[in-house]
Design an enzyme around this catalytic site. Sequence first.
Site: not given
Length: 405
Positions: A47, A49, A137-138, A140, A178, A190
Amino acid sequence: MGDDLAQQAWSDEQGTRAALELFQQHFDGRPGGVWAAPGRVNLIGDHVDYNDGTCLPMALPHRTFVAVARRSDTAVRLVTGLQTDAPWRGDLAEVRPGGVEGWVAYSAGPAWALREEGVATTGFDAAIVSCVPVGAGLSSSAAVECAMGLALGELNGAPMGGDDAGRARLAALCVESENRVAGAPTGGMDQAASLRSEAGTLLHLDCRDGSVEHVAFPMGEMGVDLVVVDTRASHELADGQYGQRRASCGAAARALGVASLREVADRNRPEDLEPLLAALPDEQMRSRARHAITEMWRVEDMVKALGACDAVGAGRLMSQSHASLRDDFEVSVAELDGAVEAAVEAGAFGARMTGGGFGGSIVALVPRGRASDVAHAVVERAQQEGFPIPEVHLVTPSAAAGRLA
């Protein structure tokens, strides 16, 4: 490692074969190639970025693989290894904000971003398979975006994987996809981790100017393993909670008269923080800002700890980060807190939730050879609490996205 460890990540050969087989089951002809992009775990710096801060993610060995063929028309056909029905069929005109949703928005959204950038993107067929845990939370979502972005850029005459500048440009396009097409107000960590990482290192990403440094993670010298625990607690960033936290940080920055909370972190020392926060209008805003600012300081302290091979200090910073995310930012849940506590009690140097929160995964820094102990402990705690049985992964910093075939 024991029975509590989940199946390891696929090899490139396994993933390529699975993507090609799925493509051949559903589409005629051969794909133009196979591309893969990794998920990510963030060692510290969540939190920050969207607050222009710095963070320390790394690419996971778990990757999404896409076999993609360029079409001569504007039709789009998508199939995933998670589906049991026919491929999704649509048209490029539908791939836009408000036009598609769910997994289709993440998978096809990069085509819209490329077209907005001026790339003459045609229709396409794509088969998508992945060993990145979904909903953990990785990242995907970033993995499929980045793999598809690389594929569609190259197939339409605009390859972006050749150098870091091109990868940074593509990462920004995937973020736009996104945010706009999938409707998830995420920052850029990410996608940067998926596209710009290097094997064996952490990505020290400056989210203000997009610059990166590759920080060595000397796991052997430190005598550590890195364990990721997918708690299997539901994880969803598009439900408004993430956006609320982001808006609160933006409001705090405006109230403090700065462009972002990064400016507060850069200009002040820890002893100056509470008097500054007192100027904010309510306790919730003070808490949100406190997390973002102190997390930025922890990231820089972590770089120093890794440079000194200080596993104890690095673990302490991770545990402090979790407490901040739990108490000040309020994005943890009972499953995450229980896994962190169990990992530390079992001997981890430190542990923290990772990612956006509200479910998902934790990451633990563990003495070399103790990963199985930690795995057993977190599984046992989940059973005691009546939580879903977690999946535990032993991970190392891995390579960025690229073409495989």
